[in-house]
Design an enzyme around this catalytic site. Structure first.
Site, PDB file in Angstrom:
ATOM      1  N   ASN A 131       0.306   0.494  -3.775  1.00 13.03           N
ATOM      2  CA  ASN A 131      -0.905   0.105  -3.052  1.00 13.03           C
ATOM      3  C   ASN A 131      -1.010   1.027  -1.841  1.00 13.03           C
ATOM      4  O   ASN A 131      -0.271   0.867  -0.871  1.00 13.03           O
ATOM      5  CB  ASN A 131      -0.782  -1.369  -2.625  1.00 13.03           C
TER       6      ASN A 131
ATOM      7  N   HIS B 196      -4.400 -10.006  -1.839  1.00 14.84           N
ATOM      8  CA  HIS B 196      -3.402  -9.346  -0.991  1.00 14.84           C
ATOM      9  C   HIS B 196      -3.431  -9.992   0.395  1.00 14.84           C
ATOM     10  O   HIS B 196      -4.486 -10.374   0.893  1.00 14.84           O
ATOM     11  CB  HIS B 196      -3.695  -7.841  -0.898  1.00 14.84           C
TER      12      HIS B 196
ATOM     13  N   GLU C  71       4.559 -11.662  -2.605  1.00  7.71           N
ATOM     14  CA  GLU C  71       4.648 -10.833  -1.413  1.00  7.71           C
ATOM     15  C   GLU C  71       4.734 -11.713  -0.170  1.00  7.71           C
ATOM     16  O   GLU C  71       3.695 -12.127   0.379  1.00  7.71           O
ATOM     17  CB  GLU C  71       3.406  -9.940  -1.301  1.00  7.71           C
TER      18      GLU C  71
ATOM     19  N   SER D 293       8.205  -4.486   1.763  1.00  7.75           N
ATOM     20  CA  SER D 293       9.251  -3.555   2.210  1.00  7.75           C
ATOM     21  C   SER D 293      10.229  -3.199   1.093  1.00  7.75           C
ATOM     22  O   SER D 293      11.421  -3.007   1.352  1.00  7.75           O
ATOM     23  CB  SER D 293       9.984  -4.112   3.438  1.00  7.75           C
TER      24      SER D 293
HETATM   25  C1  PEP Z   1       1.959  -4.314   0.141  1.00 10.09           C
HETATM   26  O1  PEP Z   1       1.108  -4.115   0.996  1.00 10.09           O
HETATM   27  O2  PEP Z   1       1.613  -4.764  -0.949  1.00 10.09           O
HETATM   28  C2  PEP Z   1       3.345  -4.024   0.473  1.00 10.09           C
HETATM   29  C3  PEP Z   1       4.261  -4.550  -0.269  1.00 10.09           C
HETATM   30  O3  PEP Z   1       3.574  -3.212   1.555  1.00 10.09           O
HETATM   31  P1  PEP Z   1       5.015  -2.643   2.034  1.00 10.09           P
HETATM   32  O4  PEP Z   1       5.712  -2.137   0.806  1.00 10.09           O
HETATM   33  O5  PEP Z   1       4.672  -1.541   2.992  1.00 10.09           O
HETATM   34  O6  PEP Z   1       5.735  -3.770   2.670  1.00 10.09           O
END
Ligand code: PEP
Length: 250
Positions: free
Chosen positions: A10, A95, A166, A212
Site C-alpha cells: 500500500n 484502511h 491491521e 510495521s
Molecule cells: C498500512 O498502512 O497498511 C501499513 C501496514 O503500514 P506500515 O507497514 O507502514 O505500518
C-alpha cells in the site's frame, strides 16, 4: 488447508510518477511467478503507469480506495468500473487511515466493500483496533464489528475475499504486533468468518497482517498458521525490502 499467501504493498500518498514506475519495475522484476501472490496499490493517478510497468509480470495492480456508486455526480470520486478499466484486480476498504483520518463510517466502508466485491475485484477489507481499544480488551469486539460490515449473502467466492488485520497502533509506528498477538486475532477472525459463512469458506480466506511488517519481523509473523501474507506500507516503498517480505512468505 493450503492458502497461497498474498503480500500487497500500500503505497498510500507517496511516490512521484517516475518513482512509482521505477518501484513497480523493481517489484515486477523480483516477484516470484508462483507460490505467493504479490500486489501493489499505488495512488490513483499512477495506476495506469504502474499497470503498464508491471504488465506481463505476476504482480497484481490494486487500488487503495474507491466509491460505491457506478458513475454520476460524485466530484473527486473513482468507481470500481473505472478501476477495472485500468486493469485493477484488487481494492482495499476500511484502511485505518480512511476510517480514522478521513472519518469514513462503518456504513460507508461496508458499501464500498460490497461495490468492490460485487464489481468482480478481490476485496482486501481492513480491520483492527486502536491502542485504547486494545488496552480496554476490545480488540476482538472491534474486529467483529468491522467484519460485520461484510455481507455473506452477496460474497460467495473465498478467493476474492481477503481480510487484513491491521492494529492501528502498529501502522507506521515501527511497533508491530508480536507473532502471538497477530495469531490470536487472526484465529479469531477465521472463526468469525466461519460463523458468518462456514468453515470451508473460512479455511480459504486469506488473512493478511499489516502494521510495521518489515524484512526483520516478516518470517516470524508469516510462520503463524493463520497469517497468510501481509499488507505493507512503509516497507513497500523500496523494492528490496518489499521483495524480502515477499520471499519470507513463500
Ligand atoms: C498500512 O498502512 O497498511 C501499513 C501496514 O503500514 P506500515 O507497514 O507502514 O505500518
Amino acid at each position: 488447508m493450503t492458502r497461497v499467501p498474498f503480500v500487497a504493498g500500500n503505497w498510500k500518498m507517496n511516490t512521484s510518477k517516475s518513482a512509482a514506475i521505477e518501484l513497480a519495475r523493481g517489484v515486477a522484476a523480483g516477484a516470484p511467478a508462483s507460490s505467493v501472490q504479490v500486489g501493489v496499490a499505488p495512488p490513483f493517478v499512477y495506476l495506469d503507469a504502474v499497470g503498464q510497468a508491471i504488465g506481463g509480470s505476476s504482480v497484481l495492480l490494486g487500488a487503495q480506495d474507491c466509491y460505491f456508486e457506478k458513475n454520476g455526480a460524485f466530484t473527486g470520486e473513482i468507481s470500481v468500473e473505472m478501476l477495472k478499466d485500468l486493469g485493477v484486480k484488487f481494492c482495499l476498504t476500511g484502511h485505518s487511515e480512511r476510517r480514522h483520518v478521513l472519518k469514513e463510517s462503518g456504513e460507508l466502508v461496508g458499501r464500498k466493500a460490497a461495490a468492490v466485491y460485487g464489481g468482480g475485484l478481490t476485496l482486501i477489507h481492513c480491520v483492527g483496533e486502536k491502542l485504547e481499544e486494545r488496552d480496554a480488551n476490545q480488540t476482538l469486539a472491534v474486529c467483529q464489528k468491522q467484519l460485520d460490515e461484510l455481507s455473506p449473502s452477496t460474497m460467495h467466492d473465498p478467493d476474492r475475499l481477503v481480510i487484513a488485520y491491521e492494529p492501528v497502533w502498529a501502522i507506521g509506528t515501527g511497533r508491530n504486533a508480536t507473532d502471538a498477538q497477530a495469531q490470536e486475532v487472526h484465529a479469531f477472525i477465521r472463526g468469525a468468518i466461519a460463523r458468518k459463512w462456514n468453515k470451508d469458506f473460512a479455511d480459504r480466506v486469506r488473512i493478511q497482517y499489516g502494521g510495521s511488517m518489515k524484512p526483520e519481523n516478516a518470517a516470524g509473523l508469516l510462520a503463524r498458521p493463520d497469517v497468510d501474507g501481509g499488507l505493507i506500507g512503509g516497507a513497500a516503498l523500496k523494492a528490496d525490502s518489499f521483495l524480502a517480505i515477499v520471499m519470507a512468505a513463500r
